[in-house]
Design a protein around this motif. Structure first.
Motif, short mmCIF file in Angstrom:
data_model
loop_
_atom_site.label_atom_id
_atom_site.label_comp_id
_atom_site.label_asym_id
_atom_site.label_seq_id
_atom_site.Cartn_x
_atom_site.Cartn_y
_atom_site.Cartn_z
N TYR B 31 16.59 32.55 -6.10
CA TYR B 31 15.67 33.44 -6.83
C TYR B 31 14.41 33.14 -6.52
O TYR B 31 13.92 32.11 -6.35
CB TYR B 31 16.00 33.13 -8.44
CG TYR B 31 17.14 33.57 -9.21
CD1 TYR B 31 18.41 32.93 -9.25
CD2 TYR B 31 17.18 34.83 -9.54
CE1 TYR B 31 19.39 33.48 -9.38
CE2 TYR B 31 18.19 35.30 -10.10
CZ TYR B 31 19.53 34.51 -10.32
OH TYR B 31 20.62 35.06 -10.66
N TYR B 33 10.12 34.59 -7.13
CA TYR B 33 9.15 35.24 -8.09
C TYR B 33 7.78 35.35 -7.60
O TYR B 33 7.29 34.42 -6.64
CB TYR B 33 9.20 34.32 -9.30
CG TYR B 33 10.44 33.74 -9.71
CD1 TYR B 33 11.36 32.64 -9.24
CD2 TYR B 33 11.15 34.27 -10.96
CE1 TYR B 33 12.20 32.08 -9.81
CE2 TYR B 33 12.40 33.80 -11.26
CZ TYR B 33 12.94 32.81 -10.70
OH TYR B 33 14.16 32.38 -11.00
N TYR B 35 3.92 35.66 -9.38
CA TYR B 35 2.97 35.45 -10.34
C TYR B 35 1.69 35.71 -10.25
O TYR B 35 1.25 35.35 -8.82
CB TYR B 35 3.18 34.00 -11.31
CG TYR B 35 4.60 33.83 -11.93
CD1 TYR B 35 5.43 33.37 -11.18
CD2 TYR B 35 4.60 33.93 -13.34
CE1 TYR B 35 6.75 33.01 -11.64
CE2 TYR B 35 5.84 33.65 -13.91
CZ TYR B 35 6.80 33.26 -13.32
OH TYR B 35 8.20 33.08 -13.73
N PHE B 45 3.53 36.75 -15.10
CA PHE B 45 4.53 36.97 -14.25
C PHE B 45 4.45 38.38 -13.94
O PHE B 45 4.18 39.54 -14.53
CB PHE B 45 5.87 37.25 -15.24
CG PHE B 45 7.22 37.47 -14.65
CD1 PHE B 45 7.76 38.85 -15.05
CD2 PHE B 45 7.74 36.78 -13.66
CE1 PHE B 45 8.79 39.25 -14.35
CE2 PHE B 45 9.39 37.24 -12.98
CZ PHE B 45 9.56 38.48 -13.52
N PHE B 91 0.65 33.36 -7.12
CA PHE B 91 1.80 32.22 -6.83
C PHE B 91 3.04 32.80 -6.58
O PHE B 91 3.64 33.82 -7.36
CB PHE B 91 1.71 31.38 -8.17
CG PHE B 91 0.64 30.72 -8.53
CD1 PHE B 91 -0.41 31.20 -9.63
CD2 PHE B 91 0.12 29.51 -7.85
CE1 PHE B 91 -1.32 30.45 -9.76
CE2 PHE B 91 -0.85 28.75 -8.10
CZ PHE B 91 -1.81 29.36 -9.32
N GLY B 98 20.62 30.49 -11.99
CA GLY B 98 20.86 30.11 -13.13
C GLY B 98 19.63 30.31 -14.09
O GLY B 98 18.55 29.94 -13.83
N ALA B 99 19.77 30.75 -15.40
CA ALA B 99 18.52 30.98 -16.33
C ALA B 99 18.10 29.60 -16.71
O ALA B 99 16.78 29.74 -17.05
CB ALA B 99 19.27 31.75 -17.61
N GLN B 100 18.59 28.38 -16.35
CA GLN B 100 17.95 27.09 -16.76
C GLN B 100 17.47 26.48 -15.92
O GLN B 100 16.77 25.26 -16.06
CB GLN B 100 19.16 26.30 -17.59
CG GLN B 100 19.75 26.94 -18.71
CD GLN B 100 19.05 27.11 -19.92
OE1 GLN B 100 17.89 26.68 -19.97
NE2 GLN B 100 19.39 27.84 -20.64
N GLU B 101 17.24 26.97 -14.65
CA GLU B 101 16.97 26.17 -13.51
C GLU B 101 15.10 26.22 -13.51
O GLU B 101 14.60 27.25 -13.71
CB GLU B 101 17.54 26.98 -12.29
CG GLU B 101 18.78 26.57 -11.93
CD GLU B 101 19.21 25.14 -11.91
OE1 GLU B 101 20.12 24.86 -12.30
OE2 GLU B 101 18.08 24.34 -11.36
N THR B 102 14.82 25.41 -12.87
CA THR B 102 13.45 25.00 -12.88
C THR B 102 12.73 25.88 -11.63
O THR B 102 13.46 26.16 -10.59
CB THR B 102 13.13 23.73 -12.50
OG1 THR B 102 13.42 22.75 -13.55
CG2 THR B 102 11.62 23.57 -12.02
N GLN B 103 11.66 26.60 -11.81
CA GLN B 103 11.03 27.41 -10.79
C GLN B 103 10.02 26.30 -10.19
O GLN B 103 9.16 25.89 -10.87
CB GLN B 103 10.26 28.64 -11.46
CG GLN B 103 11.41 29.51 -12.28
CD GLN B 103 10.72 30.86 -12.69
OE1 GLN B 103 9.57 31.11 -12.30
NE2 GLN B 103 11.39 31.47 -13.51
N TYR B 104 10.06 26.30 -8.90
CA TYR B 104 9.06 25.54 -8.24
C TYR B 104 7.92 26.46 -7.59
O TYR B 104 8.34 27.50 -7.02
CB TYR B 104 9.71 24.90 -7.05
CG TYR B 104 10.65 23.68 -7.61
CD1 TYR B 104 12.06 24.23 -7.97
CD2 TYR B 104 10.42 22.64 -7.53
CE1 TYR B 104 12.82 23.17 -8.59
CE2 TYR B 104 11.40 21.69 -8.39
CZ TYR B 104 12.47 22.00 -8.81
OH TYR B 104 13.48 20.93 -9.14
N PHE B 105 6.70 26.20 -7.73
CA PHE B 105 5.74 26.90 -7.31
C PHE B 105 5.19 26.59 -6.03
O PHE B 105 4.97 25.41 -5.64
CB PHE B 105 4.53 27.05 -8.65
CG PHE B 105 5.02 27.84 -9.56
CD1 PHE B 105 5.91 27.14 -10.38
CD2 PHE B 105 4.51 29.24 -9.85
CE1 PHE B 105 6.21 28.10 -11.68
CE2 PHE B 105 4.53 29.94 -11.01
CZ PHE B 105 5.78 29.42 -11.80
N GLY B 106 4.49 27.50 -5.43
CA GLY B 106 3.78 27.24 -4.36
C GLY B 106 2.13 27.24 -4.59
O GLY B 106 1.95 27.36 -5.99
#
Lengths: 113, 114
Positions: B31, B33, B35, B45, B91, B98-106
């Protein structure tokens, strides 16, 4: 719709003293809640997350947060601040079934020597 | 530790020009994203992307914006005709699944539209 309110835009503490960064959330359903930290010129790093398991969540670097449904709060704490904790902290909520994160306005933590 | 990377770190463009912001998500993530954070405002978002399709977008993400995964590693955000109000930090983030997974940001790309 869900939202978060960070009650302090700036917090200043002395090194070695406790840290408290306050966050209140609003959500129609049981939310997932997160704290992210941003150091200058770095990406947003996850400190900890709450996803309906234990209400007291431990994160990295000695931080923890307690989910209090009755108070709709998710405050971030650390027993003893370190100079390296100086950064911007974001409280974040995600509604069930959604991927979009909703960010608070951020709290800038200053740590004085 | 794997990281999300973004290029360029800063971009200055003239109003009306097209810009492409680039991101390399973490390699096994599915996934992706975008932002943005306008100076002095909250992180907002824009869009999420999965299996070569937009899976969720905000009202900010209008026809001026598009996303693409042109190859196996890059994820891009294109702004077709930039406006002054597009000036912001953008970003990129990625997550496993999965909906619970952590989003890792650049680290972000700072875009300035003149």
């Amino acid at each position: 719709a869900q939202s978060v309110t960070q009650l302090d835009s700036h917090v200043s503490v002395s090194e070695g003293t406790p840290v408290l960064l306050r966050c209140n959330y609003s959500s129609s359903y049981s939310p997932s809640l997160f704290w992210y930290v941003q150091h200058p010129n770095k990406g947003l790093q996850l400190l900890l997350k709450y996803t309906s398991a234990a209400t007291l969540v431990k994160g990295i670097n000695g931080f923890e947060a307690e989910f209090k449904k009755s108070e709709t709060s998710f405050h971030l704490t650390k027993p003893s601040a370190h100079m390296s904790d100086a950064a911007e902290y974001f409280c974040v909520v995600r509604g069930p079934g959604r991927r979009a994160l909703t960010f608070g306005s951020g709290t800038r933590l200053q740590v004085q020597p | 530790e794997p990281e999300v990377t973004q290029t360029p770190s800063h971009q200055v463009t003239q109003m009306g020009q097209e810009v492409i912001l680039r991101c390399v998500p973490i390699s096994n993530h599915l996934y992706f994203y975008w932002y943005r954070q306008i100076l002095g405002q909250k992180v907002e978002f824009l869009v999420s992307f999965y299996n070569n399709e937009i899976s969720e977008k905000s009202e900010i993400f209008d026809d001026q914006f598009s996303v693409e995964r042109p190859d196996g590693s890059n994820f891009t955000l294109k702004i077709r005709s930039t406006k002054l109000e597009d000036s912001a930090m953008y970003f990129c983030a990625s997550s496993v699944a999965g909906a619970q997974e952590t989003q890792y940001f650049g680290p972000g790309t700072r875009l300035l539209v003149l």
